[in-house]
Design an enzyme around this catalytic site. Structure first.
Site, mmCIF file in Angstrom:
data_model
loop_
_atom_site.group_PDB
_atom_site.id
_atom_site.type_symbol
_atom_site.label_atom_id
_atom_site.label_comp_id
_atom_site.label_asym_id
_atom_site.label_seq_id
_atom_site.Cartn_x
_atom_site.Cartn_y
_atom_site.Cartn_z
ATOM 1 N N ASP A 198 0.969 -1.223 0.066
ATOM 2 C CA ASP A 198 0.033 -0.068 0.083
ATOM 3 C C ASP A 198 1.048 1.216 -0.019
ATOM 4 O O ASP A 198 2.244 1.194 0.151
ATOM 5 C CB ASP A 198 -0.950 -0.168 1.030
ATOM 6 N N HIS A 539 1.566 -9.284 -3.247
ATOM 7 C CA HIS A 539 0.376 -8.199 -3.151
ATOM 8 C C HIS A 539 1.249 -6.801 -2.945
ATOM 9 O O HIS A 539 1.615 -6.416 -2.014
ATOM 10 C CB HIS A 539 -0.268 -8.481 -2.043
ATOM 11 N N ASP A 588 1.595 -18.234 -3.726
ATOM 12 C CA ASP A 588 1.799 -17.413 -4.599
ATOM 13 C C ASP A 588 0.897 -16.699 -5.421
ATOM 14 O O ASP A 588 0.703 -17.054 -6.553
ATOM 15 C CB ASP A 588 3.114 -17.680 -5.343
ATOM 16 N N GLU A 597 2.085 -10.348 0.713
ATOM 17 C CA GLU A 597 2.345 -8.774 0.763
ATOM 18 C C GLU A 597 3.919 -8.737 1.052
ATOM 19 O O GLU A 597 4.507 -9.812 1.545
ATOM 20 C CB GLU A 597 1.515 -8.161 1.914
HETATM 21 O O1 9MR Z 1 2.175 -6.424 9.818
HETATM 22 C C1 9MR Z 1 1.042 -6.222 10.076
HETATM 23 C C2 9MR Z 1 0.458 -7.488 10.936
HETATM 24 O O2 9MR Z 1 1.171 -7.830 11.964
HETATM 25 C C3 9MR Z 1 -1.093 -7.186 11.324
HETATM 26 O O3 9MR Z 1 -1.600 -8.227 11.603
HETATM 27 C C4 9MR Z 1 -1.807 -6.775 9.936
HETATM 28 C C5 9MR Z 1 -3.244 -6.587 10.174
HETATM 29 O O4 9MR Z 1 -3.461 -5.454 11.257
HETATM 30 O O5 9MR Z 1 -1.192 -5.638 9.577
HETATM 31 C C6 9MR Z 1 0.157 -5.818 9.027
HETATM 32 O O6 9MR Z 1 0.505 -4.772 8.475
HETATM 33 C C7 9MR Z 1 0.009 -3.961 7.249
HETATM 34 C C8 9MR Z 1 -0.414 -2.726 7.522
HETATM 35 O O7 9MR Z 1 -1.252 -2.473 8.372
HETATM 36 C C9 9MR Z 1 -0.661 -1.784 6.209
HETATM 37 N N1 9MR Z 1 0.215 -2.045 5.111
HETATM 38 C C10 9MR Z 1 0.723 -3.468 4.976
HETATM 39 C C11 9MR Z 1 1.266 -4.282 6.154
HETATM 40 C C12 9MR Z 1 1.770 -5.572 5.908
HETATM 41 O O8 9MR Z 1 0.502 -6.376 5.516
#
Ligand code: 9MR
Length: 618
Positions: A198, A539, A588, A597
């Site tokens: 993102d 992602h 994948d 991601e």
């Molecule tokens: O890395 C984060 C993970 O520990 C959490 O469980 C998850 C849900 O809240 O969010 C992950 O972080 C994401 C972030 O909120 C937004 N950018 C992408 C991050 C990686 O997925």
């Protein structure tokens, strides 16, 4: 040690991509079948540990052979039974061929008619991994164009995203209807790194990521590799500026974190609690000067693909939180040490920001992040005691002020770390700093931190003995970003190695990299561009070729979040519920945002561990 990347080679790659061959990340028309013998597809160090794993349903030892590229048997032995392994759901045997010291390409292991992929044994197997993993940060930069001269393939170049981010605060109703008043000012928060797939820029998470790179920087000298990222070693616009390239990249984020600090004297109305059902009475007016805004992000999620320059969404600054403020305090205190000799003015600015942030967090100790804003991640954390310990540890190492020594010495975290290092659990970061700092950290504190790290490393070693794939993690619950959990354990083991030089601690870090590069039940290399069966479909809003062929495939050196057996909330994972265990809950697929991601806090420990192994190779 030798440079991580030779400039002439790089110039060649940038200038003249071979026309006939597909780019490095083009998935093969037919992916090689999964091999029944799992090993690190990047290969092995000549003198290092070499372990392969074979799923076999019984415990009868079998003969194994190692053949070189000419087909000659160069080593042989008997498999070692491990037995059932809950994290993979398999019954396993192992091949330990560490005693083989030959070098070359095209080695193949065999057990009966089972064959491994062909693999290499060469010195400095992890060097290009470290360099490519660092390039990820350049390519995640916000606010600047990503130039073809500094990336591995021309199609990775792109226009600047969000080149001028002068932002005011979110005002209006959040997803649960709470009405936020906003703020009366704007901040120039241009720059920094995008978080992940993102385009959000978060102080919590930017903090641990910058910290990890700065922590690596300060350890390279003690590891005998102080020049590993010297000027010119990385492909960056800053190359030739006379400064260390690792510091140049880290500074992109540190400058951004500093920009997120609330100006002195600002009073803001913020909510004190997190979560739903927030009553209007939860809003309070505080003296917010010195705090850090939690994030800059889109007000609603954008879709895949979206190049950063094409982001159509409005963006806002989100309210300051105590967690973000303690991240700012910790990292800017660390930055004051990192730039002390090369840029004293920047170091002084960082130190002043750290002290202001600390004071602001002490004044406002419980302003928690809200997860009720659309369009970005929450990074919500109800317990900030570990962040406070971390910030106090970094401030102690920078200032020597007895008040920080007193806070650190009285904290339970100095003797009993809370859990795995992650964006929400930072006490181990503080311990790592304290354990290897000289003056002005009192020796009594340093010694307690060392004991805590030794105890953690011993625990990870005990788990490694119980893990079928020999991971320093024996659990079966694989969290979101599990690959980074493993890498962060490898970092801790690396610090333990730095303290005591026990070979087993370095070997356990190799085991983590081996798992990430193919020694796993899916026979997958989770880092793009490395190995025969690598990840191709992260992602990610720009490296989105799987979603839209007009967008590029990912660059090499990007680590997938990895198996996630606990969240399973994306459209792909939800269909896998009940059909996978721990290490097998991964696919994948670019839609699988809980499993595939990529993120700055996951690539940073990959850089750290790869650079550690390269620097300390026998
Ligand atoms: O890395 C984060 C993970 O520990 C959490 O469980 C998850 C849900 O809240 O969010 C992950 O972080 C994401 C972030 O909120 C937004 N950018 C992408 C991050 C990686 O997925």
């Amino acid at each position: 040690m030798r440079p991580l990347l030779f400039l002439p080679l790089l110039a060649l790659v940038a200038a003249a991509p071979p026309a006939a061959e597909p780019p490095a990340d083009t998935p093969p028309a037919v992916e090689p079948a999964a091999a029944p013998i799992r090993l690190d597809q990047l290969g092995f160090e000549p003198l290092g540990r070499k372990l392969a794993v074979v799923p076999l349903t019984d415990a009868a030892a079998r003969d194994w052979t190692l053949r070189d590229a000419a087909g000659r048997i160069v080593a042989s032995g008997r498999t070692l039974a491990f037995g059932p392994d809950a994290a993979s759901g398999e019954t396993l045997q192992r091949i330990d061929f560490s005693r083989f010291r030959g070098q070359g390409d095209g080695f193949v292991l065999a057990v009966g008619d089972r064959r491994s992929h062909a693999f290499a044994i060469h010195p400095h197997r992890f060097r290009r991994l470290a360099t490519d993993a660092m390039s990820f940060f350049y390519q995640q930069r916000s606010g600047v164009p990503i130039l073809a001269a500094y990336v591995q393939r021309p199609d990775l170049a792109r226009a600047a995203g969000h080149p001028r981010e002068v932002m005011t605060c979110f005002a209006g109703k959040d997803e649960r209807g709470a009405d936020w008043p906003g703020c009366s000012y704007s901040l120039d928060v241009t720059g920094g790194w995008y978080d992940a797939g993102d385009h959000g820029k978060y102080v919590v998470n930017g903090g641990i990521s910058a910290w990890t790179l700065l922590d690596l920087h300060q350890r390279l000298g003690p590891w005998g590799a102080g020049q590993a990222f010297a000027d010119g070693r990385l492909a960056l616009p800053e190359r030739g500026n006379g400064g260390d390239d690792l510091l140049d990249e880290a500074r992109v984020e540190v400058e951004f974190l500093l920009r997120m600090q609330v100006p002195d004297g600002q009073r803001l109305t913020v909510a004190m609690r997190t979560g739903g059902g927030r009553p209007a009475s939860d809003f309070h007016r505080i003296d917010a000067g010195g705090m850090a805004h939690s994030k800059v992000a889109d007000i609603a999620w954008t879709g895949l693909p979206t190049a950063p320059a094409d982001d159509p969404m409005a963006r806002r600054l989100y309210p300051p939180t105590t967690g973000a403020t303690l991240n700012l305090a910790a990292v800017s205190a660390q930055a004051a040490r990192a730039w002390k000799s090369s840029d004293p003015a920047f170091a002084a600015r960082a130190r002043a920001a750290a002290l202001r942030a600390w004071a602001a967090a002490e004044r406002n100790p419980a302003i928690l992040a809200s997860s009720d804003f659309a369009g970005s991640g929450g990074y919500g954390d109800p317990d900030l005691s570990d962040e406070r310990f971390w910030a106090a540890a970094e401030l102690l190492a920078t200032t020597g002020d007895p008040r920080f020594a007193a806070i650190v010495a009285a904290s339970p975290y100095l003797d009993r770390p809370s859990g795995d290092l992650s964006w929400g659990r930072l006490d181990q970061a503080g311990l790592m700093t304290l354990a290897t700092s000289g003056d002005p950290v009192p020796t009594s504190i340093r010694d307690r931190a060392r004991t805590a790290i030794r105890t953690l490393a011993a625990g990870y070693q005990a788990e490694r003995a119980r893990s079928g794939y020999a991971l320093p993690f024996a659990g079966t619950a694989y969290q979101w970003g599990s690959n980074s959990t493993l890498l962060n354990r490898a970092m801790l083991l690396g610090v333990a190695w730095q303290i005591d030089r026990r070979p087993a601690d370095r070997e356990a870090a190799i085991d983590v990299v081996d798992y990430l590069l193919g020694r796993n039940p899916l026979d997958r290399a989770y880092v793009t561009g490395f190995g025969q069966r690598t990840m191709h479909q992260p992602h990610h809003r720009f490296w989105a070729r799987a979603a839209d062929p007009r967008y590029p495939a990912p660059p090499p050196g990007v680590v997938s979040g990895g198996p996630n057996s606990t969240a399973m909330s994306d459209p792909v994972a939800s269909r896998m519920k009940g059909r996978c265990v721990g290490q097998t809950c991964w696919v994948d697929d670019w839609r699988a945002f809980t499993m595939n991601e990529v993120a700055i806090n996951w690539n940073a420990p990959l850089v750290w561990v790869a650079a550690f192994l390269d620097a300390t190779e026998a």
